[in-house]
Each structure stands twice: as structure tokens, then as C-alpha cells.
Design an enzyme around this catalytic site. Structure first.
Site, PDB file in Angstrom:
ATOM      1  N   PRO A  18       7.719   7.890   3.890  1.00  0.00           N
ATOM      2  CA  PRO A  18       7.719   6.838   2.875  1.00  0.00           C
ATOM      3  C   PRO A  18       6.374   6.608   2.193  1.00  0.00           C
ATOM      4  CG  PRO A  18       8.930   6.129   4.796  1.00  0.00           C
ATOM      5  CD  PRO A  18       8.352   7.477   5.134  1.00  0.00           C
ATOM      6  N   ASN A  19       6.439   6.468   0.893  1.00  0.00           N
ATOM      7  CA  ASN A  19       5.327   6.080   0.014  1.00  0.00           C
ATOM      8  C   ASN A  19       4.302   7.180  -0.241  1.00  0.00           C
ATOM      9  OD1 ASN A  19       6.157   3.327  -0.469  1.00  0.00           O
ATOM     10  ND2 ASN A  19       5.681   2.953   1.676  1.00  0.00           N
ATOM     11  N   ARG A  26      -2.223   5.161  -6.192  1.00  0.00           N
ATOM     12  CA  ARG A  26      -2.584   3.818  -5.710  1.00  0.00           C
ATOM     13  C   ARG A  26      -3.484   3.951  -4.477  1.00  0.00           C
ATOM     14  NH1 ARG A  26       2.712   1.659  -7.032  1.00  0.00           N
ATOM     15  NH2 ARG A  26       2.798   2.191  -9.232  1.00  0.00           N
ATOM     16  N   TYR A  31      -6.433   6.433   0.680  1.00  0.00           N
ATOM     17  CA  TYR A  31      -5.703   7.702   0.765  1.00  0.00           C
ATOM     18  C   TYR A  31      -6.256   8.797  -0.139  1.00  0.00           C
ATOM     19  CZ  TYR A  31      -2.454   4.785   3.327  1.00  0.00           C
ATOM     20  OH  TYR A  31      -1.894   3.944   4.248  1.00  0.00           O
ATOM     21  N   ASN A  84       3.682  14.401   7.944  1.00  0.00           N
ATOM     22  CA  ASN A  84       3.046  13.092   7.867  1.00  0.00           C
ATOM     23  C   ASN A  84       4.194  12.097   7.742  1.00  0.00           C
ATOM     24  OD1 ASN A  84       1.807  10.708   7.313  1.00  0.00           O
ATOM     25  ND2 ASN A  84       0.355  11.532   5.816  1.00  0.00           N
ATOM     26  N   ALA A  87       4.631   5.484   7.532  1.00  0.00           N
ATOM     27  CA  ALA A  87       4.822   4.335   8.423  1.00  0.00           C
ATOM     28  C   ALA A  87       5.911   4.576   9.473  1.00  0.00           C
ATOM     29  CB  ALA A  87       5.144   3.098   7.588  1.00  0.00           C
ATOM     30  N   GLU A 109       1.469  16.723  13.678  1.00  0.00           N
ATOM     31  CA  GLU A 109       1.473  15.403  13.022  1.00  0.00           C
ATOM     32  C   GLU A 109       0.156  15.223  12.260  1.00  0.00           C
ATOM     33  OE1 GLU A 109       2.009  12.190  15.827  1.00  0.00           O
ATOM     34  OE2 GLU A 109       1.354  10.682  14.375  1.00  0.00           O
ATOM     35  N   HIS A 111      -2.159  12.769   9.535  1.00  0.00           N
ATOM     36  CA  HIS A 111      -2.393  11.514   8.805  1.00  0.00           C
ATOM     37  C   HIS A 111      -3.643  11.651   7.954  1.00  0.00           C
ATOM     38  CE1 HIS A 111       0.726   9.486  10.994  1.00  0.00           C
ATOM     39  NE2 HIS A 111       0.243  10.042  12.096  1.00  0.00           N
ATOM     40  N   ARG A 118      -7.750   1.803  12.004  1.00  0.00           N
ATOM     41  CA  ARG A 118      -7.086   0.825  11.142  1.00  0.00           C
ATOM     42  C   ARG A 118      -6.417  -0.271  12.000  1.00  0.00           C
ATOM     43  NH1 ARG A 118      -3.744   3.730   6.591  1.00  0.00           N
ATOM     44  NH2 ARG A 118      -3.888   1.605   5.765  1.00  0.00           N
TER      45      ARG A 118
HETATM   46  O1  CA2 Z   1      -2.846   7.923   6.945  1.00  0.00           O
HETATM   47  C1  CA2 Z   1      -1.699   8.331   6.778  1.00  0.00           C
HETATM   48  O2  CA2 Z   1      -1.435   9.443   6.339  1.00  0.00           O
HETATM   49  C2  CA2 Z   1      -0.511   7.407   7.063  1.00  0.00           C
HETATM   50  O3  CA2 Z   1       0.532   8.192   7.616  1.00  0.00           O
HETATM   51  C3  CA2 Z   1      -0.106   6.827   5.740  1.00  0.00           C
HETATM   52  C4  CA2 Z   1       0.985   5.769   5.859  1.00  0.00           C
HETATM   53  C5  CA2 Z   1       0.625   4.723   6.888  1.00  0.00           C
HETATM   54  O4  CA2 Z   1       1.704   3.827   7.061  1.00  0.00           O
HETATM   55  C6  CA2 Z   1       0.269   5.337   8.222  1.00  0.00           C
HETATM   56  O5  CA2 Z   1      -0.121   4.314   9.098  1.00  0.00           O
HETATM   57  C7  CA2 Z   1      -0.871   6.335   8.068  1.00  0.00           C
HETATM   58  C8  CA2 Z   1       1.215   5.086   4.514  1.00  0.00           C
HETATM   59  C9  CA2 Z   1       1.518   5.995   3.408  1.00  0.00           C
HETATM   60  C10 CA2 Z   1       1.398   5.219   2.135  1.00  0.00           C
HETATM   61  O6  CA2 Z   1       0.917   6.088   1.150  1.00  0.00           O
HETATM   62  C11 CA2 Z   1       0.440   5.519   0.017  1.00  0.00           C
HETATM   63  C12 CA2 Z   1      -0.243   6.352  -0.831  1.00  0.00           C
HETATM   64  C13 CA2 Z   1      -0.770   5.873  -1.990  1.00  0.00           C
HETATM   65  C14 CA2 Z   1      -0.598   4.546  -2.319  1.00  0.00           C
HETATM   66  C15 CA2 Z   1       0.104   3.705  -1.486  1.00  0.00           C
HETATM   67  C16 CA2 Z   1       0.634   4.191  -0.312  1.00  0.00           C
END
Ligand code: CA2
Length: 154
Positions: A18-19, A26, A31, A84, A87, A109, A111, A118
Site C-alpha cells: 500500500p501507498n 509525496r 521516502y 516491500n 504498512a 523483505e 524497506h 521510526r
Molecule cells: O520504509 C518503507 O519502505 C515502509 O515499508 C514504507 C511504508 C511504511 O508503512 C513502513 O513502515 C515502512 C509506507 C509506504 C508509504 O509510501 C509512501 C510513499 C510516498 C508518499 C507517501 C507514502
């Protein structure tokens, strides 16, 4: 019948949860600025360079069940996974069970951010115990580091 190399699974699944489709658009302070299509291209390029007859299939979804359906549908052709889970890392027993059912397929895995630096709720991963290893905190390079590990394992 002898098993020939033609019968061997050849797919590396590159999965994003997701996301992660928003990468580069963003929250670049967390990121980075690299987009998901750019990351996928880098992984594909390295796999082509390895010249091992492997193919990459990528998939991103904001839906847990869609990721699970995708993995299940490819289980017989898959030799390795870079994931990846976003969440879902911290919440999804269903995704873990699905990955665990792929007997013997190495799972890496990845990230982008260092999940241990965090919020506390990000410190636990449901995926880590069934993964071969975890790479966290190196940004997009983590996918390539994971791929190097995977290429050594398959
Ligand atoms: O650090 C990572 O790759 C995460 O897997 C990213 C997840 C987060 O929930 C994990 O704890 C760590 C979130 C992905 C959200 O990606 C976005 C990218 C750009 C803008 C907003 C969100």
C-alpha cells in the site's frame, strides 16, 4: 522424468504494498525522490545483466487480498521474491501465511526507511520471521541489495 532447467521456476516477483505507488510524489524527506517505476527499471536492468534466464514480474497493490491472489497465482513459476509490504509489514498475518506457504522460495523483505529508527509500531514485522533476510533504511538501493542477495540464493 528428469527435471530439466526448462522446468525450473524462473520468476522473481517484485512486490510493493500500500501507498508505494506514491513514491517520489509525496513525503520525499522520508521516502526519497525516486519513483516506483524507476526502482522497477533498476531491478529489471540488473536481472537482465545477470543473464541467468530469470524474469521479473512486478506488482503493486493497495489491497492485501490482491497481493495474496497475485502471489498464489504465480507460486509454481516463482523462484524468489523481493517484497516491500509497506504498512502490511506491521499488520498482515494473511500476507505472511501466503508467503510462508511458498515452500523453499527465498523472500527478501525491503524497506526504504529504517523501520527501527521510526515509530515503535513499525519495529515489528510479521514478515521478517519467514523472510530469508531484511534490508531496511537504504532507500531505493535496498531493492538492489536485496536482489544481489537473491541472485546468490537462486
Ligand atoms: O520504509 C518503507 O519502505 C515502509 O515499508 C514504507 C511504508 C511504511 O508503512 C513502513 O513502515 C515502512 C509506507 C509506504 C508509504 O509510501 C509512501 C510513499 C510516498 C508518499 C507517501 C507514502
Amino acid at each position: 522424468m528428469p527435471i530439466t532447467t526448462a522446468d525450473k521456476p524462473k520468476k522473481i516477483l517484485l512486490l510493493n504494498g500500500p501507498n508505494l505507488n506514491l513514491l517520489g510524489e509525496r513525503q520525499p524527506e522520508i521516502y526519497g525522490q525516486t519513483t516506483l517505476p524507476e526502482i522497477i527499471a533498476l531491478v529489471r536492468q540488473r536481472v537482465a545483466q545477470a543473464d541467468r534466464g530469470l524474469e521479473v514480474e512486478d506488482f503493486q497493490s493497495n489491497h492485501e487480498g490482491h497481493l495474496i491472489d497475485f502471489i498464489q497465482a504465480r507460486r509454481k513459476q516463482t523462484c524468489g521474491i523481493i517484497i516491500n509490504p509497506g504498512a502490511l509489514t506491521h499488520s498482515s498475518i494473511a500476507l505472511r501465511d501466503c508467503l510462508a506457504a511458498l515452500d523453499g522460495v527465498p523472500i527478501i523483505e525491503v524497506h526504504l526507511s529504517n523501520i527501527y529508527a521510526r515509530e515503535e509500531f513499525r519495529h515489528h514485522s510479521y514478515i521478517a520471521p519467514i523472510a530469508r533476510g531484511q534490508i531496511t533504511g537504504f532507500g531505493p538501493k535496498g531493492y538492489l541489495l536485496g536482489l544481489e542477495a537473491l541472485l546468490d540464493l537462486i
